[in-house]
Design a protein around this motif. Structure first.
Motif, PDB file in Angstrom:
ATOM      1  N   TRP A 216       0.918  -1.294   0.285  1.00 22.28           N
ATOM      2  CA  TRP A 216      -0.086   0.288   0.049  1.00 22.28           C
ATOM      3  C   TRP A 216       0.704   1.316   0.367  1.00 22.28           C
ATOM      4  CZ3 TRP A 216      -2.880  -1.828   4.654  1.00 22.28           C
ATOM      5  CH2 TRP A 216      -4.586  -3.181   4.586  1.00 22.28           C
ATOM      6  N   PHE A 217       1.739   1.205   0.755  1.00 19.96           N
ATOM      7  CA  PHE A 217       2.500   2.245   1.217  1.00 19.96           C
ATOM      8  C   PHE A 217       3.618   2.520  -0.039  1.00 19.96           C
ATOM      9  CE2 PHE A 217       1.149   0.780   5.138  1.00 19.96           C
ATOM     10  CZ  PHE A 217       0.370   1.853   5.624  1.00 19.96           C
TER      11      PHE A 217
ATOM     12  N   ASP B 167       1.204   3.178  -3.255  1.00 18.52           N
ATOM     13  CA  ASP B 167       0.343   4.895  -3.194  1.00 18.52           C
ATOM     14  C   ASP B 167      -0.787   4.551  -3.811  1.00 18.52           C
ATOM     15  OD1 ASP B 167       0.182   6.490  -1.169  1.00 18.52           O
ATOM     16  OD2 ASP B 167       0.689   8.001  -2.553  1.00 18.52           O
TER      17      ASP B 167
ATOM     18  N   ARG C 163      -5.303   8.460  -0.102  1.00 17.35           N
ATOM     19  CA  ARG C 163      -4.212   7.300  -0.762  1.00 17.35           C
ATOM     20  C   ARG C 163      -3.861   6.572   0.510  1.00 17.35           C
ATOM     21  NH1 ARG C 163      -2.071   8.575  -6.398  1.00 17.35           N
ATOM     22  NH2 ARG C 163      -3.885   8.274  -8.140  1.00 17.35           N
ATOM     23  N   PRO C 164      -3.535   6.060   0.166  1.00 15.44           N
ATOM     24  CA  PRO C 164      -2.057   5.163   2.058  1.00 15.44           C
ATOM     25  C   PRO C 164      -1.176   6.484   2.611  1.00 15.44           C
ATOM     26  CG  PRO C 164      -2.487   3.847   0.081  1.00 15.44           C
ATOM     27  CD  PRO C 164      -2.802   5.226  -0.582  1.00 15.44           C
ATOM     28  N   ARG C 165      -0.809   6.969   1.682  1.00 14.24           N
ATOM     29  CA  ARG C 165       0.755   7.216   2.364  1.00 14.24           C
ATOM     30  C   ARG C 165      -0.423   8.698   3.398  1.00 14.24           C
ATOM     31  NH1 ARG C 165       5.872   7.760  -1.647  1.00 14.24           N
ATOM     32  NH2 ARG C 165       6.449   5.651  -1.679  1.00 14.24           N
TER      33      ARG C 165
ATOM     34  N   TRP D 293       9.368   9.237   0.700  1.00 15.37           N
ATOM     35  CA  TRP D 293       8.513   9.493   1.426  1.00 15.37           C
ATOM     36  C   TRP D 293       9.587  10.037   3.116  1.00 15.37           C
ATOM     37  CZ3 TRP D 293       5.247   5.805   3.915  1.00 15.37           C
ATOM     38  CH2 TRP D 293       3.998   6.271   4.416  1.00 15.37           C
TER      39      TRP D 293
END
Length: 473
Positions: free
Chosen positions: A43-44, A47, A151-153, A185
């Motif tokens: 997920w990260f 993203d 979004r995930p982030r 990130w």
């Protein structure tokens, strides 16, 4: 209208409730530390937007799955296909409608608290989910998930997460964690070393896993010393990917401390496929002690999650695979089980072993006295089936008088359901505030002490346990 009362989980007694409000106000907005869980690092890394409401909130959540299955909803109706490629629902709106139709089943459960928190806090709902509101919920959540801020982030930042640990097995290439680091990130998503599939001779892929472990590490897993070196090598790889802990999901908290020649003979039998009755259990027990020794050497916090009879429903396991809601708690014995390991390394300087239980009878009788004596041993919070309001209260009542607060490690959410992380931490913080407020109200604690303990349980103890930035020890 609101889905959640602002004084939820606080005492109905006005004086204790007022104190709880003050304590909670001091910890409510502290960062979230999530040192153990099962979120997907992909997920990260990517993203990418979450696919749809059902895939985000229904299908990954064990608590949701098991309740729906217990009431006759099929896996196929929830969009979970059999391993043989059989048909399953592909319309996620239909899956969501089934979930909404059965949402009443979660009344009185922590799942209801978590989901209502998510619906209200994350998506702005103020009317309950049910058959009549299913499409309204689905459409609004789907619309939100299409936005960049969902979004995930972005959610990671919105949730105020200081650290989130995922869990990968010993053979994982850690590509997603590498991609996260190389992306630039600044979100702190790290891995955790889970060697179970390479430590359990009863695992159906054990022999193949040892061959793969040899390929990955360059170590000879055909003999005991090379096998241990392979684990040391992989642990170093995981530390390079940010890992601060290992995790061991054993059925029983059984440890052993065999002589070196006995270890080699046991390994030879297991590796050759000629194990005798009891060898598999003895091997798992010895490996817990070996992992504790490695933690004493490399500084990784060791987490032991015992007491679950996993994949109990054989037909579900064979048709749909692992982790489909049929892991069931069982009775365990920590005093006899942990004695060999604790006598071997329980006094090792700096070693931290966090023990969880699914057998509440062990809390006051065994675990609190053990943690109140052995420097290496710490108590993990109420876990899994007991990650619930009444169970968390029982945990605090059972362990505090013997182990105190500072032999515990705060809270972790242990979840695959990413949006539930802030909801679970909100629940834990409210329950800790309520517990401490009652002890202020009956004059067992001064209010200043209660505020200090609340902060410790929320951030200080997790940072200390997992040697995170900001730790004072």
């Amino acid at each position: 209208m609101s889905l959640l009362h602002p004084d939820r989980l606080f005492s109905p007694d006005p004086s204790a409730r007022a104190i709880a409000r003050e304590i909670h106000a001091g910890i409510r907005d502290l960062p979230i530390i999530s040192p153990h869980g099962h979120c997907d690092p992909a997920w990260f890394a990517a993203d990418a937007p979450f696919a749809d409401p059902a895939s985000l909130l229904v299908r990954p959540d064990h608590y949701v799955l098991r309740m729906l299955i217990s009431q006759g909803v099929t896996y196929e109706a929830l969009g979970i296909a059999p391993l043989d490629g059989g048909a399953a629902e592909t319309d996620m709106r239909a899956v969501w409608r089934r979930f909404a139709q059965h949402y009443y089943l979660f009344r009185g459960t922590p799942t209801r608290l978590w989901l209502d928190f998510t619906f209200q806090d994350l998506f702005g709902f103020d009317e309950p989910l049910g058959p009549d509101t299913a499409d309204t919920y689905f459409d609004r959540i789907a619309e939100c998930l299409a936005r960049p801020e969902y979004r995930p982030r972005a959610l990671f930042d919105r949730f105020g997460i200081e650290m989130l640990a995922t869990t990968e097995d010993a053979l994982d290439p850690l590509d997603h964690h590498r991609a996260i680091r190389e992306s630039g990130w600044n979100g702190n998503v790290i891995t955790t070393y889970r060697p179970d599939a390479a430590c359990d001779p009863d695992h159906d892929q054990f022999q193949a896993n040892l061959d793969t472990l040899a390929e990955i590490t360059g170590c000879d897993t055909g003999h005991w010393d090379g096998y241990l070196d392979a684990h040391r090598n992989r642990r170093a790889d995981f530390r390079a990917a940010g890992a601060v802990a290992t995790d061991h999901g054993v059925a029983m908290p059984q440890t052993a401390d065999l002589a070196a020649r006995e270890c080699r003979a046991l390994f030879n039998r297991v590796r050759a496929g000629s194990a005798q009755p009891g060898d598999a259990a003895l091997f798992r027990a010895q490996m817990l002690t070996e992992m504790a020794r490695m933690s004493a050497a490399d500084g990784m916090t060791m987490q032991i999650h015992p007491g679950s009879q996993r994949n109990l429903n054989r037909s579900v396991f064979e048709r749909f695979g692992r982790d489909k809601g049929f892991d069931i708690p069982r009775a365990v014995n920590f005093v006899d089980g942990l004695s060999p390991m604790l006598n071997a390394v329980g006094d090792a300087p700096g070693l931290r072993i966090v023990v969880f239980t699914l057998d509440e009878t062990t809390l006051a009788r065994e675990l609190a006295p053990l943690a109140g004596a052995f420097p290496a041993l710490l108590l993990g919070p109420a876990w899994w089936f007991y990650d619930a309001p009444d169970s968390i209260r029982r945990f605090r009542e059972a362990v505090t008088e013997t182990a105190g607060f500072y032999n515990t490690v705060g809270f972790n959410d242990d979840t695959r359901a990413f949006p539930s992380i802030p909801a679970r931490h909100d629940m834990a913080r409210r329950l800790d505030a309520a517990f401490l407020a009652e002890r202020v109200a009956d004059h067992r604690l001064r209010e200043t002490e209660a505020h200090e303990i609340a902060r410790a349980l929320t951030v200080d103890l997790p940072r200390r346990t997992y040697r995170l930035a900001g730790s004072t020890a």
